[in-house]
Write a protein that holds these residues in place. Structure first.
Motif, PDB file in Angstrom:
ATOM      1  N   TYR A   1       7.504   6.668  10.062  1.00 44.47           N
ATOM      2  CA  TYR A   1       6.447   7.431   9.397  1.00 44.47           C
ATOM      3  C   TYR A   1       5.655   6.512   8.489  1.00 44.47           C
ATOM      4  O   TYR A   1       6.211   5.816   7.657  1.00 44.47           O
ATOM      5  CB  TYR A   1       7.052   8.559   8.580  1.00 44.47           C
ATOM      6  CG  TYR A   1       6.000   9.320   7.816  1.00 44.47           C
ATOM      7  CD1 TYR A   1       5.105  10.126   8.518  1.00 44.47           C
ATOM      8  CD2 TYR A   1       5.890   9.221   6.448  1.00 44.47           C
ATOM      9  CE1 TYR A   1       4.118  10.814   7.847  1.00 44.47           C
ATOM     10  CE2 TYR A   1       4.914   9.903   5.771  1.00 44.47           C
ATOM     11  CZ  TYR A   1       4.029  10.699   6.469  1.00 44.47           C
ATOM     12  OH  TYR A   1       3.053  11.375   5.809  1.00 44.47           O
TER      13      TYR A   1
ATOM     14  N   PRO B   1      -5.745   7.727  14.740  1.00 45.67           N
ATOM     15  CA  PRO B   1      -4.390   8.253  14.689  1.00 45.67           C
ATOM     16  C   PRO B   1      -3.642   7.960  15.972  1.00 45.67           C
ATOM     17  O   PRO B   1      -4.173   8.137  17.062  1.00 45.67           O
ATOM     18  CB  PRO B   1      -4.610   9.759  14.513  1.00 45.67           C
ATOM     19  CG  PRO B   1      -6.011  10.004  14.924  1.00 45.67           C
ATOM     20  CD  PRO B   1      -6.762   8.756  14.656  1.00 45.67           C
TER      21      PRO B   1
ATOM     22  N   ILE C   1       0.972   4.442  -2.816  1.00 48.06           N
ATOM     23  CA  ILE C   1       0.697   5.866  -2.611  1.00 48.06           C
ATOM     24  C   ILE C   1       1.644   6.737  -3.354  1.00 48.06           C
ATOM     25  O   ILE C   1       2.084   7.161  -3.267  1.00 48.06           O
ATOM     26  CB  ILE C   1       0.831   6.159  -1.138  1.00 48.06           C
ATOM     27  CG1 ILE C   1      -0.432   5.680  -0.508  1.00 48.06           C
ATOM     28  CG2 ILE C   1       1.070   7.569  -0.830  1.00 48.06           C
ATOM     29  CD1 ILE C   1      -0.537   6.022   0.874  1.00 48.06           C
TER      30      ILE C   1
ATOM     31  N   ARG D   1       0.834  -1.208   0.000  1.00 44.43           N
ATOM     32  CA  ARG D   1       0.000   0.000   0.000  1.00 44.43           C
ATOM     33  C   ARG D   1       0.860   1.245   0.000  1.00 44.43           C
ATOM     34  O   ARG D   1       0.517   2.235  -0.603  1.00 44.43           O
ATOM     35  CB  ARG D   1      -0.905   0.015   1.218  1.00 44.43           C
ATOM     36  CG  ARG D   1      -1.999  -0.993   1.077  1.00 44.43           C
ATOM     37  CD  ARG D   1      -3.313  -0.434   1.499  1.00 44.43           C
ATOM     38  NE  ARG D   1      -4.336  -1.421   1.252  1.00 44.43           N
ATOM     39  CZ  ARG D   1      -4.508  -2.476   2.017  1.00 44.43           C
ATOM     40  NH1 ARG D   1      -3.757  -2.648   3.087  1.00 44.43           N
ATOM     41  NH2 ARG D   1      -5.442  -3.336   1.743  1.00 44.43           N
TER      42      ARG D   1
ATOM     43  N   ALA E   1      -1.302   8.642   7.679  1.00 42.06           N
ATOM     44  CA  ALA E   1      -1.602  10.040   7.398  1.00 42.06           C
ATOM     45  C   ALA E   1      -2.831  10.153   6.510  1.00 42.06           C
ATOM     46  O   ALA E   1      -3.696  10.988   6.724  1.00 42.06           O
ATOM     47  CB  ALA E   1      -0.410  10.699   6.730  1.00 42.06           C
ATOM     48  N   GLU E   2      -2.927   9.264   5.525  1.00 45.98           N
ATOM     49  CA  GLU E   2      -4.077   9.314   4.631  1.00 45.98           C
ATOM     50  C   GLU E   2      -5.355   8.949   5.373  1.00 45.98           C
ATOM     51  O   GLU E   2      -6.437   9.344   5.004  1.00 45.98           O
ATOM     52  CB  GLU E   2      -3.895   8.337   3.467  1.00 45.98           C
ATOM     53  CG  GLU E   2      -3.005   8.849   2.356  1.00 45.98           C
ATOM     54  CD  GLU E   2      -3.582  10.071   1.662  1.00 45.98           C
ATOM     55  OE1 GLU E   2      -4.802  10.274   1.690  1.00 45.98           O
ATOM     56  OE2 GLU E   2      -2.787  10.850   1.113  1.00 45.98           O
ATOM     57  N   ARG E   3      -5.201   8.114   6.381  1.00 39.45           N
ATOM     58  CA  ARG E   3      -6.382   7.564   7.000  1.00 39.45           C
ATOM     59  C   ARG E   3      -7.003   8.438   8.066  1.00 39.45           C
ATOM     60  O   ARG E   3      -8.121   8.209   8.473  1.00 39.45           O
ATOM     61  CB  ARG E   3      -6.024   6.227   7.662  1.00 39.45           C
ATOM     62  CG  ARG E   3      -6.268   5.088   6.739  1.00 39.45           C
ATOM     63  CD  ARG E   3      -6.488   3.827   7.519  1.00 39.45           C
ATOM     64  NE  ARG E   3      -6.581   2.735   6.578  1.00 39.45           N
ATOM     65  CZ  ARG E   3      -5.561   1.955   6.290  1.00 39.45           C
ATOM     66  NH1 ARG E   3      -4.415   2.110   6.905  1.00 39.45           N
ATOM     67  NH2 ARG E   3      -5.697   1.001   5.409  1.00 39.45           N
ATOM     68  N   THR E   4      -6.234   9.418   8.537  1.00 41.47           N
ATOM     69  CA  THR E   4      -6.644  10.105   9.768  1.00 41.47           C
ATOM     70  C   THR E   4      -8.080  10.570   9.802  1.00 41.47           C
ATOM     71  O   THR E   4      -8.695  10.569  10.839  1.00 41.47           O
ATOM     72  CB  THR E   4      -5.735  11.321  10.033  1.00 41.47           C
ATOM     73  OG1 THR E   4      -5.533  11.964   8.802  1.00 41.47           O
ATOM     74  CG2 THR E   4      -4.455  10.902  10.661  1.00 41.47           C
ATOM     75  N   GLY E   5      -8.615  10.986   8.688  1.00 39.45           N
ATOM     76  CA  GLY E   5      -9.936  11.612   8.790  1.00 39.45           C
ATOM     77  C   GLY E   5     -11.162  10.709   8.632  1.00 39.45           C
ATOM     78  O   GLY E   5     -12.200  11.199   8.295  1.00 39.45           O
ATOM     79  N   TYR E   6     -11.067   9.416   8.830  1.00 42.10           N
ATOM     80  CA  TYR E   6     -12.145   8.531   8.420  1.00 42.10           C
ATOM     81  C   TYR E   6     -13.285   8.150   9.301  1.00 42.10           C
ATOM     82  O   TYR E   6     -13.161   8.044  10.501  1.00 42.10           O
ATOM     83  CB  TYR E   6     -11.576   7.167   8.049  1.00 42.10           C
ATOM     84  CG  TYR E   6     -11.207   7.260   6.717  1.00 42.10           C
ATOM     85  CD1 TYR E   6     -12.004   7.978   5.851  1.00 42.10           C
ATOM     86  CD2 TYR E   6     -10.007   6.774   6.313  1.00 42.10           C
ATOM     87  CE1 TYR E   6     -11.612   8.130   4.581  1.00 42.10           C
ATOM     88  CE2 TYR E   6      -9.647   6.948   5.065  1.00 42.10           C
ATOM     89  CZ  TYR E   6     -10.441   7.597   4.206  1.00 42.10           C
ATOM     90  OH  TYR E   6     -10.057   7.706   2.981  1.00 42.10           O
TER      91      TYR E   6
ATOM     92  N   ALA F   1       2.800   6.413   5.788  1.00 35.33           N
ATOM     93  CA  ALA F   1       2.007   7.296   4.936  1.00 35.33           C
ATOM     94  C   ALA F   1       0.527   6.954   5.003  1.00 35.33           C
ATOM     95  O   ALA F   1      -0.312   7.834   4.994  1.00 35.33           O
ATOM     96  CB  ALA F   1       2.506   7.198   3.505  1.00 35.33           C
ATOM     97  N   GLN F   2       0.210   5.667   5.086  1.00 34.89           N
ATOM     98  CA  GLN F   2      -1.225   5.358   5.044  1.00 34.89           C
ATOM     99  C   GLN F   2      -1.927   5.777   6.329  1.00 34.89           C
ATOM    100  O   GLN F   2      -3.112   6.027   6.332  1.00 34.89           O
ATOM    101  CB  GLN F   2      -1.506   3.909   4.651  1.00 34.89           C
ATOM    102  CG  GLN F   2      -1.212   2.862   5.676  1.00 34.89           C
ATOM    103  CD  GLN F   2       0.205   2.382   5.571  1.00 34.89           C
ATOM    104  OE1 GLN F   2       1.138   3.154   5.613  1.00 34.89           O
ATOM    105  NE2 GLN F   2       0.386   1.096   5.441  1.00 34.89           N
TER     106      GLN F   2
END
Lengths: 692, 379
Positions: B85, B63, B35, B31, B90-95, B87-88
């Motif tokens: 770090y 998070p 990205i 994954r 970071a992408e996921r934080t708002g779900y 990345a996924q």
């Protein structure tokens, strides 16, 4: 202090001003002091912690800017000072001391009425909705005076007219009895400000007062606010997401993220010596500081969902240099200097040292100096075998008919060469979007023609060519919230074009293509089964890009693709657009109003005013030698994220009546190779003189 | 300050350049590589032992929760070292996890009253089929087999649960079969008019060229009272239930179509529709995929509210004698009860109670369901 602080361009007087402010912060008592404020919203059974133990001191006579992305709670936090939280929100902890009273304990409206408007007033974002359209401007101001000042009748009217004059509305006595629709956006915002200052409040909260306005108007409003502050000796809290505006107005700056102030300090400290990784990221993601041809340092991901409990440092998951402890414990506020605090474990003694990433020189670079470019960029229009991809000839678009006819775009000519990014810059209502839409044939054109690879695509064309043009010319839209069908899954949205033209062999092939398109724009393939509203603005914009990419276009009209996005997200999308250009050889028509973005991304820029292109040149050339007075005015108004430069910039105001086209008709003239300007012979002669 | 500047670790905070002291060979899962093929995001391992950490990429987490368990046991020294770090993350934080129909259902069942009424209504429908069966009589037989007893206008008793009517038929059976007829008629008319109205409304609203035509048609039909059409149809074509149902559909769609048209106006020029036009999406696909889903809650509400409306209208028609009376409906029972309900109020009470029940049910359920369908109400 550190070497970073040495800047050639700083002015001594401003330096003094910051020093005095800092002294004031250290030696005087705050006039308003918020401690550990917590605000909760209840949304259908779920609780949202909008503000998480946020503290702030406000000192007499200063301008404090609060910067943050949407959803960071900057508006909500200041609304608690005037008791204007929405019904489903409440202060659940902390205190807000003002004038010996704890505002957080206020319960009734009558308590608030003594404070709101009289002591603490507010200017809201949208001047279109904050005035009553059915009442005369003057009456609305008079009401505010009569309610709060015990002045009535003719005296109140006289005061209202005086206020209108104060906020810079010419011919105030006549304007007094006009309705809001007779005022332009900027004028309306002036009226809103007049109402807010009608009762000589001690504190004025400006909640993004210029976000809805054009840059040139924005600069004027900022000047007005500064003037009023001096005359009325107000303390101002200025909420914004635009760091250029912050540099212009702020003495002190507070940076908010996920419902907390994560860094606060004097403006010069925040801009030249930031300490929180989020502030670093925010500053370095600004296109003004970018190197053309290189990637902007973007922040991945999106701010946290405040419905969930946040453990540790809320920025940690997006922070590439997060410490282990960031995920466990919330950092305390560390003192950097007595006036500068930051909430990050990086300042702990035990933490490894990390040099701050942005170079101060970048900040101090003036707008008229060339933007550094990586190596030599070859602009496609300069190559000898340039290939015209899209040609627009004598384009005219009108709306309505008869007496209501409105010419949105008039006699526009330009050519876009293969592989370049051609930008259209102008204020709202200048017709830039209309041109973009005319090219992709959403708006019908009245006159002129559009050629694609030498073939006419406007008007009636064969079905075969129609499908071909649809595939090759795609569009990216401005508002990621409105441009995706909320009721369809991402899978459908992205493959809509495939369905329309049967561009897939079988179901498996289609899914494969969707997956590839999503990966290309940096989204996880598993997202395809979700609905758009689960995504943040930046992700939604990338879905929109994937939707056009799947058609394998050559040419993309990008209609303000980043203006609705948060600062931290913009860089992601800009980088993506640049990558796609490089990897796929795309050509863009980039429509924007923000010159700093345009400068970063464009090969050539066309400036459009009232439906006409007034100047067209290579990006750096335009910034070096702006000729047309409108271009000059526009460039002078661009906010610069450097407090020293921003405060001293000279605004130019464009007045269309400076052109006398009654006898000597203007022409569209190539004054230098690839530098076009609109003007009559007399003006052109002057422009030529300027160039030499 | 000065101390900070001669940092041992000169790490630039930049996307393309994430480097630290040690750099292990790229340890990405698929994954991460998905990205951003060009944004080389290398996993930075800083002497922390991450082998103990499970990398369950399929699992959703908030998070920071990823390594909390492992980290809480870390010695202080490690706590202040750089974390890996991801990345996924970071992408996921708002779900949030979301499905439209699931949310509709979850929202609907929260409204207890509406759910209760819906249950009662379903029970009522089932009952209309079994009620005549559990009765020993049927609706159309006049009872004369009781010696020495008057069988007309018998008040409810253990034999005749709802009593008998003016000619001595069992009222229990009549009420339930009338309820069945009324529900079938009103539901089919309602669904029919919604079907016609929505299709015409969508076209009317979206296709600019058709606007004039449909507006004139609407004015023409709407300006003549419906009752005149109904009388003419009943007298000239016939009074059978089917014909009257079709006749009612023929007028009911007007209001629906107009309502839908006005709503389509709101969505017609939204950017997502422009985007679809850019992609060359055809009219039918735009209407069904882009606009219709936005109208679901309005349509559901209209459907639900029109059912009691049609029952009431059917009552009016029966009252005027425009309906076939061989199959009793609630309207016909009400009409018959009218003449002598002062002496025999039960004749009016039973059918009226059922009409009220149906009306209230559809009103409550319709409102609740249309609220639930509105995604603005889904968090």
């Amino acid at each position: 202090m550190s070497e970073n602080m040495k800047i050639n361009t700083r002015s001594a007087s401003l330096e003094m001003e910051f020093a005095n402010r800092a002294k004031q912060v250290l030696s005087t008592e705050p006039i308003l002091s918020a401690r550990d404020v917590e605000v909760e919203f209840t949304l259908r059974g779920q609780r949202l912690n909008a503000i998480r133990r946020c503290s702030l001191d406000l000192y007499d006579g200063e301008t404090l800017a609060i910067v943050g992305e949407s959803g960071s709670g900057k508006s909500v936090f200041t609304k608690t000072f005037v008791g204007m939280l929405d019904k489903n929100g409440s202060i659940t902890g902390g205190s807000i001391m003002y004038d010996g009273m704890d505002l957080a304990k206020f319960k009734t409206e009558s308590q608030w009425r003594k404070i709101r408007g009289k002591k603490i007033a507010m200017v809201t974002q949208d001047p279109m909705t904050s005035l009553n359209p059915l009442k005369k401007i003057g009456i609305q101001i008079k009401e505010a005076i009569e309610l709060n000042q015990n002045v009535h009748g003719a005296a109140a009217k006289a005061k209202a007219i005086e206020l209108l004059e104060l906020v810079g509305i010419p011919d105030a006595a006549r304007r007094y009895s006009q309705y809001p629709h007779e005022f332009s956006g900027g004028m309306r915002q002036r009226v809103v400000i007049a109402i807010a200052v009608a009762c000589n409040p001690q504190i004025l909260i400006c909640d993004e007062p210029t976000t809805a306005l054009d840059v040139t108007i924005q600069a004027q409003i900022l000047e007005l606010i500064r003037k009023l502050q001096k005359e009325k000796h107000m303390t101002i809290i200025y909420i914004t997401h635009d760091l250029g505006v912050v540099a212009n107005v702020a003495d002190r700056v507070a940076v908010m993220y996920a419902g907390q102030i994560i860094e606060i300090g004097m403006a010069n400290e925040i801009f030249f010596n930031p300490r929180h990784p989020y502030t670093w990221a925010l500053l370095s993601a600004m296109p003004q500081l970018g190197v053309k041809g290189e990637k902007l340092p973007a922040i991945d991901g999106t701010p946290p969902n405040l419905f969930n409990k946040v453990t540790g440092d809320s920025f940690a998951p997006r922070n590439k240099k997060a410490l282990n402890i960031d995920f466990l414990e919330e950092p305390p506020m560390f003192d950097v200097t007595p006036t500068h605090q930051a909430k990050t474990w990086m300042l702990d003694k035990r933490a490894p040292e990390l040099k701050q990433p942005i170079d101060v020189e970048k900040l101090s670079r003036k707008m008229n100096e060339p933007q550094p470019t990586s190596g030599d960029i070859e602009h496609p229009h300069m190559s000898p075998d340039r290939e015209a991809l899209v040609e627009v000839k004598n384009l005219q678009v009108t709306f309505g008919s008869g007496r209501k006819k409105f010419v949105a775009v008039d006699d526009v000519n330009f050519t876009i060469y293969k592989g370049e990014t051609f930008s259209l810059v102008g204020e709202s209502g200048s017709g830039k979007t209309t041109i973009g839409r005319a090219i992709v044939r959403i708006n019908p054109i009245t006159n002129g023609e559009v050629l694609y690879r030498g073939e006419r695509i406007s008007g009636k064309i064969s079905k075969e060519q129609d499908v071909n043009v649809i595939r090759k010319c795609q569009m990216i839209f401005q508002d990621p919230m409105a441009s995706l069908n909320e009721r369809a899954k991402v899978d459908y949205i992205v493959s809509e074009g495939l369905y329309n033209h049967k561009l897939y062999k079988n179901e498996h092939d289609r899914q494969d293509k969707v997956k590839k398109a999503l990966e290309e724009v940096g989204l996880l393939p598993e997202f395809s089964s979700r609905f758009p509203h689960e995504f943040s603005g930046g992700q939604r914009q990338r879905i929109g890009i994937a939707r056009s990419l799947i058609m394998e276009p050559e040419f993309i009209v990008a209609d303000e693709p980043i203006s609705a996005l948060d600062v931290s997200i913009r860089a992601q999308v800009l980088n993506l657009l640049n990558d796609l250009k490089k990897n796929r050889g795309l050509t863009y028509l980039f429509i924007a109003h923000d010159l700093s973005v345009v400068r970063f991304i464009s090969d050539r820029i066309a400036v459009i005013h009232k439906g006409r292109i007034v100047e067209l040149a290579e990006a750096e050339e335009l910034f070096r030698h702006p000729l047309h007075p409108y271009t000059k005015a526009l460039l002078s108004a661009v906010p610069n994220p450097n407090p020293y430069l921003e405060r001293e910039k000279k605004l130019m105001v464009y007045d269309p009546s400076c052109h006398d086209y009654s006898v000597d008709k203007p022409i569209w003239c190539e004054i230098l190779p690839d530098h076009f300007v609109y003007g009559n012979e007399l003006e052109l002669d002057e422009y030529r003189k300027e160039l030499n | 300050m000065a101390k900070k500047n001669d940092a041992k670790l000169d790490v630039r905070y930049s996307n393309s350049n994430v480097e630290a002291q040690t750099e292990l060979p790229v340890k990405e899962d698929d994954r991460v590589s998905a990205i951003g093929a060009d944004e080389s995001r290398k996993v930075v391992n800083l002497e922390t032992n991450y082998d103990a950490v499970e990398l369950d990429t399929g699992k959703e987490y908030g998070p920071g929760s990823v390594h909390t368990a492992t980290r809480s046991k870390m010695p202080e020294k490690q706590l202040f070292q750089f974390a890996e770090y991801r990345a996924q993350d970071a992408e996921r934080t708002g779900y949030s996890n979301y499905s439209y129909w699931k949310s509709v259902w979850a929202n609907f069942i929260k409204k207890k009253v509406a759910v209760f009424m819906a249950c009662i209504f379903f029970a009522l429908i089932i009952f209309t089929f079994i009620a005549p069966a559990i009765s020993i009589y049927d609706a159309k037989t006049v009872r004369i087999d009781f010696p020495n007893r008057e069988t007309r206008f018998v008040s409810p008793n253990s034999h005749f649960w709802f009593g008998t009517d003016s000619i001595g038929c069992d009222y229990w059976c009549q009420v339930w079969s009338a309820t069945r007829t009324s529900i079938i008629l009103s539901v089919s008319v309602s669904v029919g008019q919604i079907f016609v109205g929505v299709i015409i409304g969508l076209l009317w609203g979206y296709v600019r060229k058709l606007d004039r035509f449909f507006t004139e048609l609407y004015n023409f039909i709407d300006n003549i009272p419906t009752i005149i059409y109904m009388t003419l149809i009943a007298l000239m074509i016939g009074k059978s239930t089917l014909i009257m149902a079709i006749a009612m559909i023929a007028f009911y769609w007007l209001g629906t179509a107009r309502n839908i048209r006005n709503l389509v106006f709101m969505y017609r020029d939204r950017e997502y529709n422009l985007a679809s036009r850019c992609l060359g999406t055809g009219l039918w696909r735009i209407l069904t995929k882009n606009i219709f889903p936005y109208l679901i809650s309005v349509i559901v509400l209209r459907l639900a509210l029109s059912i009691p409306g049609i029952i009431a209208y059917e009552t009016t028609l029966s009252y005027l004698g425009l309906l076939d009376i061989s199959t009793p409906s609630l309207g016909i029972l009400l009409r018959d009860a009218r003449s002598n309900f002062l002496e025999y109020p039960y004749l009016l009470v039973f059918p009226a109670a059922i009409v009220s029940l149906i009306t209230v049910t559809f009103y409550l359920v319709g409102n609740a369901f249309s609220d639930a369908c509105d995604p603005r109400n889904h968090v």
